[in-house]
Design an enzyme around this catalytic site. Structure first.
Site, PDB file in Angstrom:
ATOM      1  N   LYS A 103      24.961  16.371 -18.027  1.00 56.44           N
ATOM      2  CA  LYS A 103      26.416  16.361 -17.971  1.00 56.44           C
ATOM      3  C   LYS A 103      26.918  15.269 -18.904  1.00 56.44           C
ATOM      4  O   LYS A 103      26.592  14.088 -18.720  1.00 56.44           O
ATOM      5  CB  LYS A 103      26.908  16.111 -16.538  1.00 56.44           C
ATOM      6  CG  LYS A 103      26.624  17.273 -15.595  1.00 56.44           C
ATOM      7  CD  LYS A 103      27.273  17.076 -14.231  1.00 56.44           C
ATOM      8  CE  LYS A 103      27.009  18.285 -13.333  1.00 56.44           C
ATOM      9  NZ  LYS A 103      27.639  18.131 -11.987  1.00 56.44           N
ATOM     10  N   ALA A 120      17.467  15.647 -12.205  1.00 56.44           N
ATOM     11  CA  ALA A 120      16.210  16.385 -12.095  1.00 56.44           C
ATOM     12  C   ALA A 120      16.407  17.699 -11.364  1.00 56.44           C
ATOM     13  O   ALA A 120      17.163  17.773 -10.387  1.00 56.44           O
ATOM     14  CB  ALA A 120      15.162  15.533 -11.388  1.00 56.44           C
ATOM     15  N   LEU A 154      15.511  20.788  -8.915  1.00 55.29           N
ATOM     16  CA  LEU A 154      14.763  21.051  -7.690  1.00 55.29           C
ATOM     17  C   LEU A 154      13.794  22.208  -7.933  1.00 55.29           C
ATOM     18  O   LEU A 154      13.900  22.902  -8.961  1.00 55.29           O
ATOM     19  CB  LEU A 154      15.735  21.407  -6.561  1.00 55.29           C
ATOM     20  CG  LEU A 154      16.681  20.280  -6.133  1.00 55.29           C
ATOM     21  CD1 LEU A 154      17.712  20.801  -5.132  1.00 55.29           C
ATOM     22  CD2 LEU A 154      15.907  19.114  -5.528  1.00 55.29           C
ATOM     23  N   ASP A 209      35.754  16.980  -3.483  1.00 56.62           N
ATOM     24  CA  ASP A 209      35.415  18.332  -3.964  1.00 56.62           C
ATOM     25  C   ASP A 209      34.139  18.875  -3.331  1.00 56.62           C
ATOM     26  O   ASP A 209      33.310  19.482  -4.015  1.00 56.62           O
ATOM     27  CB  ASP A 209      35.280  18.285  -5.494  1.00 56.62           C
ATOM     28  CG  ASP A 209      35.204  19.675  -6.112  1.00 56.62           C
ATOM     29  OD1 ASP A 209      35.897  20.579  -5.612  1.00 56.62           O
ATOM     30  OD2 ASP A 209      34.448  19.856  -7.088  1.00 56.62           O
ATOM     31  N   GLU A 256      24.208  22.760   0.240  1.00 54.97           N
ATOM     32  CA  GLU A 256      23.010  23.596   0.194  1.00 54.97           C
ATOM     33  C   GLU A 256      21.939  23.042   1.111  1.00 54.97           C
ATOM     34  O   GLU A 256      21.849  21.825   1.330  1.00 54.97           O
ATOM     35  CB  GLU A 256      22.474  23.700  -1.242  1.00 54.97           C
ATOM     36  CG  GLU A 256      23.384  24.469  -2.179  1.00 54.97           C
ATOM     37  CD  GLU A 256      22.718  24.794  -3.511  1.00 54.97           C
ATOM     38  OE1 GLU A 256      21.470  24.797  -3.570  1.00 54.97           O
ATOM     39  OE2 GLU A 256      23.447  25.039  -4.492  1.00 54.97           O
ATOM     40  N   ASP A 311      26.096  17.900  -7.077  1.00 47.76           N
ATOM     41  CA  ASP A 311      27.395  17.897  -7.769  1.00 47.76           C
ATOM     42  C   ASP A 311      28.311  16.794  -7.261  1.00 47.76           C
ATOM     43  O   ASP A 311      29.265  17.032  -6.508  1.00 47.76           O
ATOM     44  CB  ASP A 311      28.080  19.257  -7.628  1.00 47.76           C
ATOM     45  CG  ASP A 311      27.311  20.370  -8.328  1.00 47.76           C
ATOM     46  OD1 ASP A 311      26.623  20.068  -9.313  1.00 47.76           O
ATOM     47  OD2 ASP A 311      27.399  21.523  -7.882  1.00 47.76           O
TER      48      ASP A 311
END
Length: 530
Positions: A227, A332, A334, A400, A405, A420
């Site tokens: 990013k 990294a 997953l 946000d 997950e 994120d």
């Protein structure tokens, strides 16, 4: 004459011994502690209670170092040496506690190495030469743990208690590799490929693939999400921006990983900062012509690129090197979904992604009772894990968190993965208490979480100090500005105040949940109306 020589010799030996013992030896010990020496020597016992002070020379009330120099006494090392941070659970890990089946993972690794070697021998788009020497591929039986790349060691270490153990040298090595290994491939991320360049610009909230991020592969065949830098460290989120239109900040991803580790959640994948040469490490190793096509030279002669979605495929939305180097975060990857299936679950405290709408939790003070009507939130650890996530998000200022997950292999009580985090650390001057709604409305918190928060509020383990020290390890130091560090202390006080208010109202037994291992299998969430 001989007696005089003997007396003089003894006097010299005595003076030398005194100098060694009282001057040189203390200086050597101080330097070893300050440098973070990991020598196997006998350490002083660390107090076990929360009400204690360190008998050291670290001046209380100071804000810590402002430059990239570690303090003489490492508060971070003392924090991780505290009994609350000792890996009691991971010492008893069994095969079934790990996410990946070792043989299956090594078989997948062997196939990935074979594909990676073919990639190394194949010129990238726009580049007529191969990249690096091939990595030797061996059978599962011949693979030794020490010979595995750091990214695979990290993935093999994921267990039901977290993405890694505490402490974990494999994570430290992975962070180092993310910051130093050569890039051999650059490509769009899977969500951007799924969009295939399509984006409905009439929608207020754009899908995930429109945000500028890339998948980079390294010489050890590991992958990370890149990013790029969009804001300077000194800039705050513009006051007229909604949380769902805010910038995604690379330094927020880095800082979030370090904070997650300090809180001992271990639910953020390892992240490292790095300056990337957008020409040599992205454009020249791109594996498709579409990625190459989004590059251009700005009027200032800087190399720039943008995302494919029409909403962002304009020069004003691009990111640029200076002229080639560009800061960014590298997260990294997953394990693949084939090896370790994950499911994305809507956050019960999701916000309204419209300009004027409100969700039920924003108007209903008894919303938590509605949430607990769902059995998954009325028993087990899912609701408490959401409250952990709210604590984490409040500290970084992230509004946000619309989904989270979980690994399906760990069942309903598995930890939530904090992915994120790039919209955190946007406003150091604002503490949005609504982020703490799960804690305030449900009035419950894990005992282990509360103890660590209390510890980090003490001067000897001050959150801003240990965070500042931890961030010194990143290549992009300073990662965040001093006002953001001080905001962590201020927000921590507000979290503890919220817990205290709950205890006054409902009592300690009803608020503090015992999440020790002996009670982990028989968890019951109370159903009182809050």
């Amino acid at each position: 004459m001989r007696k005089d020589r003997l007396v003089i010799t003894l006097l010299c030996v005595t003076l030398l011994s005194a100098d060694l013992y009282f001057v040189l030896l203390p200086e050597i010990k101080a330097r070893l502690i300050g440098a973070g020496c990991l020598c196997e020597e006998k350490q002083e016992a660390v107090p076990t209670g929360l009400n204690f002070t360190l008998d050291d020379g670290y001046k209380k009330g100071t804000q810590g170092p402002s430059s990239a120099v570690l303090p003489k006494i490492s508060k971070l090392r003392l924090l991780f040496a505290h009994p609350l941070y000792q890996p009691k659970a991971t010492k008893r890990l069994k095969v079934r506690d790990f996410l990946l089946k070792r043989d299956e993972a090594l078989h997948s690794f062997s196939k990935k190495m074979a594909r990676c070697n073919r990639l190394k021998n194949k010129p990238a788009a726009g580049n007529q030469t191969s990249t690096n020497a091939a990595i030797k591929v061996t059978t599962n039986a011949a693979i030794k743990v020490n010979s595995l790349p750091s990214w695979l060691k990290f993935q093999l270490g994921i267990n039901r208690y977290g993405l890694y153990s505490q402490p974990d040298s494999r994570v430290d090595q992975l962070i180092k590799d993310l910051g130093t290994l050569s890039v051999i491939q650059a490509d769009f991320t899977q969500d951007e490929k799924a969009l295939n360049g399509y984006c409905d610009c009439s929608k207020v909230v754009k899908p995930s693939g429109v945000h500028l991020k890339l998948a980079l592969r390294f010489s050890d065949c590991g992958k990370a999400m890149f990013k790029p830098m969009r804001q300077t460290r000194e800039e705050e989120t513009p006051e007229n921006f909604f949380y769902f239109t805010d910038f995604q900040r690379h330094n927020a991803e880095i800082a979030a990983f370090h904070l997650d580790r300090i809180l001992d959640f271990r639910r953020v994948p390892p992240v490292a900062g790095r300056s990337i040469n957008v020409t040599k490490e992205i454009r020249e190793v791109a594996t498709n012509e579409e990625l190459e096509s989004v590059f251009f030279i700005s009027p200032a002669k800087n190399v720039c690129f943008f995302a494919r979605c029409p909403y962002t495929c304009k020069s004003e939305y691009a990111v640029c090197g200076n002229p080639h180097l560009l800061e960014g975060s590298l997260s990294a990857y997953l394990p693949s979904l084939k090896l370790a299936p994950r499911v994305a679950i809507p956050n019960p405290w999701i916000r309204s992604y419209t300009f004027a709408g409100k969700m039920d939790w924003e108007t209903n003070p008894f919303y938590c009772s509605e949430v607990k009507k769902n059995p998954i939130y009325n028993t087990g650890k899912r609701l408490l894990n959401i409250i952990d996530m709210a604590v984490f998000d409040f500290l970084i200022g992230n509004k946000d968190r619309h989904h989270f997950e979980v690994f399906t292999n760990f069942g309903d009580d598995g930890f939530l993965i904090h992915l994120d985090n790039a919209r955190g650390f946007g406003k150091h001057s604002e503490d949005d208490i609504t982020i703490l709604a799960p804690l305030i409305q449900c009035c419950m918190i894990k005992n282990s979480t509360l103890l660590k928060l209390q510890l980090l509020s003490l001067p000897d383990y001050k959150l801003s100090d240990v965070m500042r020290e931890s961030l010194l390890q990143d290549l992009l130091v300073p990662v965040i500005t001093e006002p953001h560090l001080l905001a962590l202390d201020r927000r921590l006080v507000r979290i503890l105040k919220a817990v205290q208010d709950c205890i006054k109202t409902f009592g300690e037994k009803n608020v503090i949940a015992d999440d020790s291992l002996k009670n982990s299998s028989s968890f019951s969430i109370r159903t009182m109306n809050v």
